[in-house]
Design a protein around this motif. Structure first.
Motif, PDB file in Angstrom:
ATOM      1  N   LEU A   1       0.804  -1.221   0.000  1.00  0.00           N
ATOM      2  CA  LEU A   1       0.000   0.000   0.000  1.00  0.00           C
ATOM      3  C   LEU A   1       0.841   1.277   0.000  1.00  0.00           C
ATOM      4  O   LEU A   1       0.528   2.219  -0.739  1.00  0.00           O
ATOM      5  N   PRO A   2       1.925   1.378   0.815  1.00  0.00           N
ATOM      6  CA  PRO A   2       2.733   2.606   0.737  1.00  0.00           C
ATOM      7  C   PRO A   2       3.376   2.799  -0.626  1.00  0.00           C
ATOM      8  O   PRO A   2       3.727   3.934  -0.983  1.00  0.00           O
ATOM      9  N   ASN A   3       3.537   1.716  -1.375  1.00  0.00           N
ATOM     10  CA  ASN A   3       4.187   1.805  -2.680  1.00  0.00           C
ATOM     11  C   ASN A   3       3.188   2.030  -3.811  1.00  0.00           C
ATOM     12  O   ASN A   3       3.483   2.758  -4.759  1.00  0.00           O
ATOM     13  N   PHE A   4       2.016   1.418  -3.715  1.00  0.00           N
ATOM     14  CA  PHE A   4       0.968   1.661  -4.711  1.00  0.00           C
ATOM     15  C   PHE A   4       0.192   2.910  -4.302  1.00  0.00           C
ATOM     16  O   PHE A   4      -1.017   2.871  -4.078  1.00  0.00           O
ATOM     17  N   SER A   5       0.888   4.008  -4.208  1.00  0.00           N
ATOM     18  CA  SER A   5       0.274   5.239  -3.718  1.00  0.00           C
ATOM     19  C   SER A   5       0.832   6.433  -4.477  1.00  0.00           C
ATOM     20  O   SER A   5       1.840   6.341  -5.182  1.00  0.00           O
ATOM     21  N   VAL A   6       0.172   7.569  -4.307  1.00  0.00           N
ATOM     22  CA  VAL A   6       0.596   8.789  -4.985  1.00  0.00           C
ATOM     23  C   VAL A   6       1.978   9.221  -4.508  1.00  0.00           C
ATOM     24  O   VAL A   6       2.805   9.682  -5.293  1.00  0.00           O
ATOM     25  N   ALA A   7       2.247   9.074  -3.204  1.00  0.00           N
ATOM     26  CA  ALA A   7       3.534   9.529  -2.663  1.00  0.00           C
ATOM     27  C   ALA A   7       4.695   8.807  -3.331  1.00  0.00           C
ATOM     28  O   ALA A   7       5.698   9.428  -3.711  1.00  0.00           O
ATOM     29  N   THR A   8       4.581   7.486  -3.482  1.00  0.00           N
ATOM     30  CA  THR A   8       5.658   6.727  -4.121  1.00  0.00           C
ATOM     31  C   THR A   8       5.738   7.045  -5.605  1.00  0.00           C
ATOM     32  O   THR A   8       6.827   7.180  -6.174  1.00  0.00           O
ATOM     33  N   PHE A   9       4.577   7.173  -6.259  1.00  0.00           N
ATOM     34  CA  PHE A   9       4.550   7.499  -7.682  1.00  0.00           C
ATOM     35  C   PHE A   9       5.249   8.832  -7.956  1.00  0.00           C
ATOM     36  O   PHE A   9       5.872   9.010  -9.004  1.00  0.00           O
ATOM     37  N   SER A  10       5.150   9.758  -6.996  1.00  0.00           N
ATOM     38  CA  SER A  10       5.735  11.091  -7.193  1.00  0.00           C
ATOM     39  C   SER A  10       7.055  11.282  -6.473  1.00  0.00           C
ATOM     40  O   SER A  10       7.571  12.399  -6.393  1.00  0.00           O
ATOM     41  N   THR A  11       7.633  10.207  -5.932  1.00  0.00           N
ATOM     42  CA  THR A  11       8.897  10.312  -5.201  1.00  0.00           C
ATOM     43  C   THR A  11      10.008  10.909  -6.053  1.00  0.00           C
ATOM     44  O   THR A  11      10.892  11.598  -5.541  1.00  0.00           O
TER      45      THR A  11
ATOM     46  N   GLY B   1      -8.668   6.985 -11.010  1.00  0.00           N
ATOM     47  CA  GLY B   1      -9.004   7.751  -9.814  1.00  0.00           C
ATOM     48  C   GLY B   1      -9.493   6.879  -8.680  1.00  0.00           C
ATOM     49  O   GLY B   1      -9.025   7.006  -7.537  1.00  0.00           O
ATOM     50  N   ILE B   2     -10.421   5.970  -8.970  1.00  0.00           N
ATOM     51  CA  ILE B   2     -10.979   5.132  -7.895  1.00  0.00           C
ATOM     52  C   ILE B   2      -9.927   4.179  -7.348  1.00  0.00           C
ATOM     53  O   ILE B   2      -9.927   3.839  -6.154  1.00  0.00           O
ATOM     54  N   SER B   3      -8.994   3.732  -8.196  1.00  0.00           N
ATOM     55  CA  SER B   3      -7.922   2.846  -7.733  1.00  0.00           C
ATOM     56  C   SER B   3      -7.017   3.568  -6.740  1.00  0.00           C
ATOM     57  O   SER B   3      -6.693   3.038  -5.671  1.00  0.00           O
ATOM     58  N   PHE B   4      -6.614   4.793  -7.093  1.00  0.00           N
ATOM     59  CA  PHE B   4      -5.739   5.539  -6.189  1.00  0.00           C
ATOM     60  C   PHE B   4      -6.479   6.022  -4.945  1.00  0.00           C
ATOM     61  O   PHE B   4      -5.886   6.109  -3.865  1.00  0.00           O
ATOM     62  N   VAL B   5      -7.755   6.333  -5.067  1.00  0.00           N
ATOM     63  CA  VAL B   5      -8.540   6.695  -3.882  1.00  0.00           C
ATOM     64  C   VAL B   5      -8.549   5.533  -2.891  1.00  0.00           C
ATOM     65  O   VAL B   5      -8.334   5.711  -1.679  1.00  0.00           O
ATOM     66  N   ASP B   6      -8.783   4.320  -3.401  1.00  0.00           N
ATOM     67  CA  ASP B   6      -8.821   3.149  -2.526  1.00  0.00           C
ATOM     68  C   ASP B   6      -7.462   2.895  -1.876  1.00  0.00           C
ATOM     69  O   ASP B   6      -7.371   2.578  -0.680  1.00  0.00           O
ATOM     70  N   SER B   7      -6.388   3.003  -2.673  1.00  0.00           N
ATOM     71  CA  SER B   7      -5.060   2.733  -2.104  1.00  0.00           C
ATOM     72  C   SER B   7      -4.713   3.764  -1.033  1.00  0.00           C
ATOM     73  O   SER B   7      -4.151   3.424   0.013  1.00  0.00           O
ATOM     74  N   GLN B   8      -5.060   5.035  -1.273  1.00  0.00           N
ATOM     75  CA  GLN B   8      -4.797   6.061  -0.263  1.00  0.00           C
ATOM     76  C   GLN B   8      -5.620   5.830   0.997  1.00  0.00           C
ATOM     77  O   GLN B   8      -5.152   6.038   2.113  1.00  0.00           O
ATOM     78  N   LEU B   9      -6.859   5.379   0.810  1.00  0.00           N
ATOM     79  CA  LEU B   9      -7.746   5.170   1.955  1.00  0.00           C
ATOM     80  C   LEU B   9      -7.212   4.070   2.868  1.00  0.00           C
ATOM     81  O   LEU B   9      -7.051   4.270   4.079  1.00  0.00           O
TER      82      LEU B   9
END
Length: 593
Positions: A86-96, A368-376
């Motif tokens: 989850l920390p990796n399939f997230s916006v933060a990791t994508f934008s690291t 969008g829904i995929s990243f919303v779920d991963s962030q949640l």
């Protein structure tokens, strides 16, 4: 160990307990004994106690703090793969990459640093997992083990503060992901005019999405943490497909990875070495709170092997792939659109503005829904529930995981997470700061569990205020770990201050220490703690001992056999009526009544 005469009765198991063991048990029973409220305030306090059924409750204990029983340990390989995925399939990791490339490294060198960082993180997390795996206890009890019954507030309060910051930070990213979903529904939302002044570092549409994301997280406070493993697994794979789709589309449309991929590094050898170390530290810092409180979730493991492999592969594989994908996507965007977009919502917004077709809207909704779920689920597992577990350790009678999670949900906006993304330097400072506070705790915990205790601890001592308890130390505080913790923290803070304030003249040594604190703080805090235990060793008859009885009914038959521990049941009375009076035995070094 001094023994008392074995106690027997028609319903008791013949058992041998030392005077110290008996003193601890009696003290525990004393603080757990229900007291009839006499005043209105006492009745009010009784009314707001956490629900606990037939389970004991005290200033040190509630059902959420107890060791996890065998029937509730249901997490296997995929559960831990998802938890660390989850920390990796997230916006933060994508934008690291936005943070790493700002260090003047190129994509290839950034990925090299990330591979090393992920391997080290995986190994460090495995080393920090075993209190949870072997004894099924969480981070809160870990802190009582290393800092003492009262000293544990040090580690807990720092972790609560970081959880509040991280919860707001990831909630803001989750709101940005909601922008993709809402934009796929409405062109007006996509093109919504911003009515905020320029001094406010957010737009109206960002605020709306942030509030919506905060609202959808609220009901998950009522879900038990161990039950979110299945949706987390599903979410990881959904986000993986979304990232693969974004990468394939941008690279194929651009006809290659774009200009950032071919950037040359202009740093000299010394500068390059320190930037590699800093890149490793930045990435580690973002997940360091999860490394610190690993026992909160490793206690759900049904086997050691599945936990180890799940967390290691969940850290290394997605952590490398998602980061590389984000950098390649940003590089392709640089050539396609003239701007290097670092977050999925920026890329999707560009597509929708170029062509608001049904195909583009469908892609925007799925991504969008995929990243919303991963962030949640990332936010709930690593910050929401974890903060609830931590707060339960501060006020066990009145706060459980559910109440603590609701608390952090309500206060997370106070950290103003939108300011983290105002500039790339702000993002870099936020990402690189968190580990300064958690790394000393991780290092001390590993040294304490393996080197000082030889992987053996008694569980009953966690829930007593008896001065005979192993974790009482000196007035409830372990001064050795406290000194080691603040020494490591103190050496890391100057670099953090320099990093956040460009107007200050830097001390090169302190900045280099900060760049590599992932490596240096464990040496300082862990090494000092070990040295202090050599100079002033803890002397206690229960050191490197385990409970004689399974007081909490948390171990299975194989575990009991391996530890040489007797089972506990309704047919076993730990204390016979003959010895309920403290005057019937004498604790070494203590005066009897």
């Amino acid at each position: 160990m001094e023994k008392i005469i074995p106690v027997t009765s028609p319903k008791t198991l013949r058992t041998v307990l030392s005077p110290v063991e008996l003193d601890i048990i009696l003290s525990q029973q004393e603080i757990e004994a229900p007291k009839k409220p006499k005043t209105k305030f006492q009745r009010f306090l009784r009314a707001i106690e956490v629900p606990h059924g037939d389970e004991p409750i005290s200033v040190l204990r509630n059902p959420d703090l107890q060791p996890i029983p065998d029937k509730e340990r249901t997490w296997g390989f995929w559960s831990f793969f998802a938890y660390w995925g989850l920390p990796n399939f997230s916006v933060a990791t994508f934008s690291t990459g936005s943070a790493l490339l700002s260090l003047n490294l190129n994509i290839q060198q950034s990925i090299g640093a990330l591979v090393i960082a992920n391997i080290l993180i995986g190994l460090m997390t495995i080393a920090n997992s075993n209190p949870g795996i072997k004894y099924h206890i969480g981070y809160t009890l870990d802190q009582r083990m290393i800092f003492g019954i009262y000293g544990s507030f040090i580690g807990i309060i720092f972790r609560v503060g970081l959880a509040a910051v991280f919860y707001g930070y990831l909630s803001w990213l989750g709101g940005l992901c909601f922008n993709m979903v809402f934009s796929s529904f409405s062109l007006n939302f996509l093109n919504m005019k911003n009515t905020f002044p320029e001094s406010v570092p957010m737009t109206r549409r960002d605020l709306i999405s942030f509030l919506c994301f905060q609202l959808i997280q609220m009901p998950f406070a009522f879900v038990k943490p161990r039950r979110v493993n299945i949706p987390s697994i599903v979410t990881c794979f959904m986000t993986l497909f979304a990232i693969v789709g974004i990468l394939a589309y941008l690279v194929s449309t651009n006809g290659g990875p774009g200009p950032l991929y071919y950037n040359r590094v202009t740093l000299n050898a010394s500068e390059r070495s320190w930037m590699w170390i800093f890149a490793i530290t930045i990435w580690y810092s973002g997940v360091s709170p999860a490394v610190a409180n690993q026992s909160d979730y490793s206690r759900f493991a049904h086997s050691k092997t599945s936990c180890y492999w799940g967390l290691f592969l969940g850290t290394v594989l997605p952590g490398t792939f998602v980061s590389l994908s984000g950098m390649l996507c940003a590089s392709a965007c640089k050539e396609l659109y003239g701007v290097a977009y670092w977050t999925p919502d920026e890329m999707v917004a560009q597509w929708l503005r170029d062509d608001y077709s049904s195909k583009a809207r469908a892609a925007a909704f799925f991504i969008g829904i995929s990243f919303v779920d991963s962030q949640l689920f990332l936010n709930m597992t690593q910050n929401g529930y974890s903060c609830g577990m931590d707060l339960a350790g501060i006020l066990p009678k009145y706060i459980n995981i559910k109440r603590g999670t609701i608390f952090v949900q309500l206060i997370s906006w106070v950290v103003q997470p939108w300011t983290f993304f105002n500039t790339s330097s702000s993002f870099l400072d936020a990402m690189s700061a968190f580990g300064v506070f958690t790394t000393p705790i991780i290092a001390i915990n590993i040294v304490d569990f393996y080197a000082i205790r030889k992987s053996k601890i008694p569980l009953i001592d966690f829930f007593t205020l008896s001065k005979s308890g192993l974790f009482w130390y000196d007035y409830g505080i372990n001064w050795r770990s406290t000194l080691a913790f603040f020494t490591g923290l103190g050496l890391g803070l100057p670099g953090l201050v320099y990093s956040a304030n460009d107007s200050l003249k830097e001390n090169i040594g302190m900045m280099n220490f900060y760049y590599g604190y992932m490596f240096f703080i464990p040496i300082v805090s862990g090494g000092l703690y070990y040295a202090l235990n050599l100079v002033a060793p803890l002397r206690h008859e229960k050191l490197r001992q385990e409970d004689p009885l399974d007081y909490f009914n948390c171990f299975n038959e194989k575990e009991l056999e391996n530890m040489g521990m007797d089972p506990n049941s309704d047919d076993v009375d730990i204390l016979d009526a003959e010895i309920q009076d403290r005057s019937s035995f004498e604790v070494p070094g203590k005066k009897t009544a």
